[in-house]
Motif scaffolding. Structure first.
Motif, PDB file in Angstrom:
ATOM      1  N   GLY A 181      -4.852  -4.855   6.096  1.00  0.00           N
ATOM      2  CA  GLY A 181      -3.924  -3.878   6.651  1.00  0.00           C
ATOM      3  C   GLY A 181      -2.571  -4.495   6.952  1.00  0.00           C
ATOM      4  N   ALA A 182      -1.602  -3.651   7.270  1.00  0.00           N
ATOM      5  CA  ALA A 182      -0.252  -4.130   7.582  1.00  0.00           C
ATOM      6  C   ALA A 182       0.472  -3.072   8.395  1.00  0.00           C
ATOM      7  CB  ALA A 182       0.507  -4.437   6.299  1.00  0.00           C
ATOM      8  N   THR A 183       1.604  -3.457   8.974  1.00  0.00           N
ATOM      9  CA  THR A 183       2.346  -2.532   9.845  1.00  0.00           C
ATOM     10  C   THR A 183       3.343  -1.674   9.079  1.00  0.00           C
ATOM     11  OG1 THR A 183       3.890  -4.331  10.301  1.00  0.00           O
ATOM     12  CG2 THR A 183       2.127  -3.984  11.900  1.00  0.00           C
ATOM     13  N   THR A 184       3.723  -2.109   7.863  1.00  0.00           N
ATOM     14  CA  THR A 184       4.655  -1.319   7.056  1.00  0.00           C
ATOM     15  C   THR A 184       4.099  -1.146   5.649  1.00  0.00           C
ATOM     16  OG1 THR A 184       5.900  -3.223   6.229  1.00  0.00           O
ATOM     17  CG2 THR A 184       6.615  -2.280   8.346  1.00  0.00           C
ATOM     18  N   VAL A 185       4.623  -0.153   4.939  1.00  0.00           N
ATOM     19  CA  VAL A 185       4.179   0.112   3.567  1.00  0.00           C
ATOM     20  C   VAL A 185       4.501  -1.070   2.655  1.00  0.00           C
ATOM     21  CG1 VAL A 185       4.522   1.591   1.554  1.00  0.00           C
ATOM     22  CG2 VAL A 185       4.381   2.613   3.828  1.00  0.00           C
ATOM     23  N   THR A 186       5.705  -1.639   2.808  1.00  0.00           N
ATOM     24  CA  THR A 186       6.120  -2.774   1.970  1.00  0.00           C
ATOM     25  C   THR A 186       5.211  -3.978   2.181  1.00  0.00           C
ATOM     26  OG1 THR A 186       8.407  -2.015   2.141  1.00  0.00           O
ATOM     27  CG2 THR A 186       8.061  -4.275   1.378  1.00  0.00           C
ATOM     28  N   GLU A 187       4.908  -4.268   3.433  1.00  0.00           N
ATOM     29  CA  GLU A 187       4.029  -5.402   3.734  1.00  0.00           C
ATOM     30  C   GLU A 187       2.624  -5.153   3.200  1.00  0.00           C
ATOM     31  OE1 GLU A 187       2.328  -7.958   7.577  1.00  0.00           O
ATOM     32  OE2 GLU A 187       3.537  -6.153   7.895  1.00  0.00           O
ATOM     33  N   ARG A 188       2.168  -3.901   3.282  1.00  0.00           N
ATOM     34  CA  ARG A 188       0.827  -3.574   2.800  1.00  0.00           C
ATOM     35  C   ARG A 188       0.724  -3.773   1.285  1.00  0.00           C
ATOM     36  NH1 ARG A 188      -0.149   2.161   3.952  1.00  0.00           N
ATOM     37  NH2 ARG A 188       0.484   2.564   1.813  1.00  0.00           N
ATOM     38  N   ARG A 189       1.764  -3.333   0.562  1.00  0.00           N
ATOM     39  CA  ARG A 189       1.759  -3.501  -0.893  1.00  0.00           C
ATOM     40  C   ARG A 189       1.740  -4.980  -1.266  1.00  0.00           C
ATOM     41  NH1 ARG A 189       6.406   1.033  -2.081  1.00  0.00           N
ATOM     42  NH2 ARG A 189       5.042   2.862  -2.076  1.00  0.00           N
ATOM     43  N   GLU A 190       2.530  -5.767  -0.546  1.00  0.00           N
ATOM     44  CA  GLU A 190       2.601  -7.200  -0.840  1.00  0.00           C
ATOM     45  C   GLU A 190       1.250  -7.872  -0.562  1.00  0.00           C
ATOM     46  OE1 GLU A 190       3.612 -11.491   0.044  1.00  0.00           O
ATOM     47  OE2 GLU A 190       2.886  -9.981   1.451  1.00  0.00           O
ATOM     48  N   LYS A 191       0.611  -7.487   0.541  1.00  0.00           N
ATOM     49  CA  LYS A 191      -0.708  -8.043   0.879  1.00  0.00           C
ATOM     50  C   LYS A 191      -1.760  -7.632  -0.153  1.00  0.00           C
ATOM     51  CE  LYS A 191      -0.919  -8.980   5.818  1.00  0.00           C
ATOM     52  NZ  LYS A 191      -1.643  -8.674   7.073  1.00  0.00           N
ATOM     53  N   LYS A 192      -1.657  -6.382  -0.615  1.00  0.00           N
ATOM     54  CA  LYS A 192      -2.619  -5.904  -1.608  1.00  0.00           C
ATOM     55  C   LYS A 192      -2.502  -6.711  -2.900  1.00  0.00           C
ATOM     56  CE  LYS A 192      -4.315  -1.741  -3.914  1.00  0.00           C
ATOM     57  NZ  LYS A 192      -4.466  -2.366  -5.231  1.00  0.00           N
ATOM     58  N   MET A 193      -1.263  -7.012  -3.320  1.00  0.00           N
ATOM     59  CA  MET A 193      -1.064  -7.810  -4.530  1.00  0.00           C
ATOM     60  C   MET A 193      -1.624  -9.220  -4.358  1.00  0.00           C
ATOM     61  SD  MET A 193       2.604  -6.692  -6.176  1.00  0.00           S
ATOM     62  CE  MET A 193       3.577  -6.757  -4.667  1.00  0.00           C
ATOM     63  N   ARG A 194      -1.415  -9.799  -3.174  1.00  0.00           N
ATOM     64  CA  ARG A 194      -1.967 -11.135  -2.899  1.00  0.00           C
ATOM     65  C   ARG A 194      -3.500 -11.103  -2.930  1.00  0.00           C
ATOM     66  NH1 ARG A 194       1.221 -15.139  -0.587  1.00  0.00           N
ATOM     67  NH2 ARG A 194       3.373 -14.521  -0.137  1.00  0.00           N
ATOM     68  N   PHE A 195      -4.061 -10.040  -2.373  1.00  0.00           N
ATOM     69  CA  PHE A 195      -5.518  -9.895  -2.328  1.00  0.00           C
ATOM     70  C   PHE A 195      -6.086  -9.732  -3.738  1.00  0.00           C
ATOM     71  CE2 PHE A 195      -9.357  -7.229  -1.704  1.00  0.00           C
ATOM     72  CZ  PHE A 195     -10.084  -8.107  -0.927  1.00  0.00           C
ATOM     73  N   ASP A 196      -5.417  -8.906  -4.552  1.00  0.00           N
ATOM     74  CA  ASP A 196      -5.847  -8.727  -5.945  1.00  0.00           C
ATOM     75  C   ASP A 196      -5.744 -10.043  -6.722  1.00  0.00           C
ATOM     76  OD1 ASP A 196      -6.431  -6.086  -5.590  1.00  0.00           O
ATOM     77  OD2 ASP A 196      -4.504  -5.346  -6.328  1.00  0.00           O
ATOM     78  N   ASP A 197      -4.668 -10.810  -6.481  1.00  0.00           N
ATOM     79  CA  ASP A 197      -4.503 -12.113  -7.137  1.00  0.00           C
ATOM     80  C   ASP A 197      -5.652 -13.051  -6.767  1.00  0.00           C
ATOM     81  OD1 ASP A 197      -2.222 -11.277  -8.343  1.00  0.00           O
ATOM     82  OD2 ASP A 197      -0.848 -12.266  -6.949  1.00  0.00           O
ATOM     83  N   ALA A 198      -6.052 -13.024  -5.486  1.00  0.00           N
ATOM     84  CA  ALA A 198      -7.144 -13.893  -5.023  1.00  0.00           C
ATOM     85  C   ALA A 198      -8.458 -13.531  -5.705  1.00  0.00           C
ATOM     86  CB  ALA A 198      -7.285 -13.792  -3.505  1.00  0.00           C
ATOM     87  N   LEU A 199      -8.731 -12.224  -5.842  1.00  0.00           N
ATOM     88  CA  LEU A 199      -9.949 -11.779  -6.507  1.00  0.00           C
ATOM     89  C   LEU A 199      -9.949 -12.195  -7.981  1.00  0.00           C
ATOM     90  CD1 LEU A 199     -10.512  -8.166  -5.091  1.00  0.00           C
ATOM     91  CD2 LEU A 199     -11.808 -10.213  -4.571  1.00  0.00           C
ATOM     92  N   CYS A 200      -8.785 -12.063  -8.630  1.00  0.00           N
ATOM     93  CA  CYS A 200      -8.676 -12.474 -10.037  1.00  0.00           C
ATOM     94  C   CYS A 200      -8.890 -13.979 -10.181  1.00  0.00           C
ATOM     95  CB  CYS A 200      -7.307 -12.089 -10.593  1.00  0.00           C
ATOM     96  SG  CYS A 200      -7.105 -10.304 -10.827  1.00  0.00           S
ATOM     97  N   ALA A 201      -8.366 -14.755  -9.220  1.00  0.00           N
ATOM     98  CA  ALA A 201      -8.534 -16.212  -9.261  1.00  0.00           C
ATOM     99  C   ALA A 201     -10.006 -16.594  -9.152  1.00  0.00           C
ATOM    100  CB  ALA A 201      -7.732 -16.860  -8.139  1.00  0.00           C
ATOM    101  N   ILE A 202     -10.736 -15.885  -8.284  1.00  0.00           N
ATOM    102  CA  ILE A 202     -12.174 -16.133  -8.132  1.00  0.00           C
ATOM    103  C   ILE A 202     -12.912 -15.798  -9.429  1.00  0.00           C
ATOM    104  CG2 ILE A 202     -14.277 -15.354  -6.956  1.00  0.00           C
ATOM    105  CD1 ILE A 202     -12.469 -14.893  -4.468  1.00  0.00           C
ATOM    106  N   ASP A 203     -12.529 -14.679 -10.049  1.00  0.00           N
ATOM    107  CA  ASP A 203     -13.157 -14.254 -11.301  1.00  0.00           C
ATOM    108  C   ASP A 203     -12.898 -15.276 -12.410  1.00  0.00           C
ATOM    109  OD1 ASP A 203     -14.625 -12.243 -12.782  1.00  0.00           O
ATOM    110  OD2 ASP A 203     -12.754 -11.868 -13.838  1.00  0.00           O
ATOM    111  N   ILE A 204     -11.670 -15.796 -12.461  1.00  0.00           N
ATOM    112  CA  ILE A 204     -11.318 -16.803 -13.470  1.00  0.00           C
ATOM    113  C   ILE A 204     -12.110 -18.090 -13.244  1.00  0.00           C
ATOM    114  CG2 ILE A 204      -9.452 -18.335 -14.253  1.00  0.00           C
ATOM    115  CD1 ILE A 204      -7.544 -15.920 -13.741  1.00  0.00           C
ATOM    116  N   ALA A 205     -12.230 -18.491 -11.973  1.00  0.00           N
ATOM    117  CA  ALA A 205     -12.979 -19.712 -11.655  1.00  0.00           C
ATOM    118  C   ALA A 205     -14.439 -19.583 -12.083  1.00  0.00           C
ATOM    119  CB  ALA A 205     -12.889 -19.997 -10.166  1.00  0.00           C
TER     120      ALA A 205
END
Length: 219
Positions: A181-205
């Motif tokens: 979660g996040a306090t603003t829409v912009t921060e939430r979108r940025e966190k979501k992209m980071r979270f998706d990147d982390a999941l992709c990194a795990i899948d690649i590993a």
């Protein structure tokens, strides 16, 4: 830890002010049909009310008048009756109901309920999104795991495989819910992209890396 499924509650009036229900050692009844009349479950209701027990009913749907009757019963008695609608749909719904029946030692019925049809829940937690049922490992659950593993081998549908694997994980170990979660829409979108990147990194590993720049397509 425990068995999770989506909460579809018959009325918000079953929730307390915290929108959460947490009860131990209660009874459960599973109906593979719409519950239209209180007479269809009268034998079970009389028993739980007489012994001051709590009861969870899972059915396809409920008549509105019946829902109001149950809410009135809850207001007048120490026992509480909670009405949940069957989660998901189609074969997945049937699979979830079968899992719950195995965990609680109850039957899935489509006629008038008797005392022989009810099962027991060690602990159940219900909020407006998820219902969690605690259970102890048994031979019936072990057999169910083997059954699910066989279904995974016999299907080519990736969504079905994911669904069965998730169920096996709930039976064998536990699942984790990660809330971002996040306090603003912009921060939430940025966190979501980071979270998706982390999941992709795990899948690649886990599954390896493909060469880029169109090399696979070229070959």
């Amino acid at each position: 830890k425990g068995y999770n499924f989506e909460t579809v509650i018959a009325s918000p009036y079953f929730f307390n002010e915290y929108k959460e229900i947490n009860i131990t050692n209660c009874k459960i009844l599973i109906l593979d049909k719409t519950l239209e009349s209180i007479e269809e479950v009268a034998n079970v209701l009389n028993e739980v009310l007489k012994k001051n027990l709590n009861l969870v009913i899972i059915a396809q749907d409920y008549d509105n008048y019946l829902v109001n009757e149950i809410i009135s019963i809850n207001m007048e008695n120490e026992s509480k009756i909670y009405l949940l609608k069957s989660p998901n749909y189609g074969n997945k719904q049937k699979s979830i109901l079968k899992d719950i029946s195995i965990i609680t030692g109850t039957k899935i019925i489509d006629n008038i309920a008797s005392l022989n049809d009810i099962g027991n829940i060690l602990q159940i937690k219900i909020n407006d999104e998820t219902t969690n049922i605690s259970f102890e490992m048994s031979n019936n659950i072990k057999y169910r795991i083997k059954e699910l593993e066989s279904q995974i081998k016999n299907t080519d549908n990736s969504l079905d495989k994911d669904f069965y694997n998730k169920t096996i994980a709930m039976f064998n170990t536990r699942l984790a819910n990660i809330n971002v979660g996040a306090t603003t829409v912009t921060e939430r979108r940025e966190k979501k992209m980071r979270f998706d990147d982390a999941l992709c990194a795990i899948d690649i590993a886990a599954n390896g890396v493909l060469p880029g720049t169109g090399l696979c397509l070229l070959e």
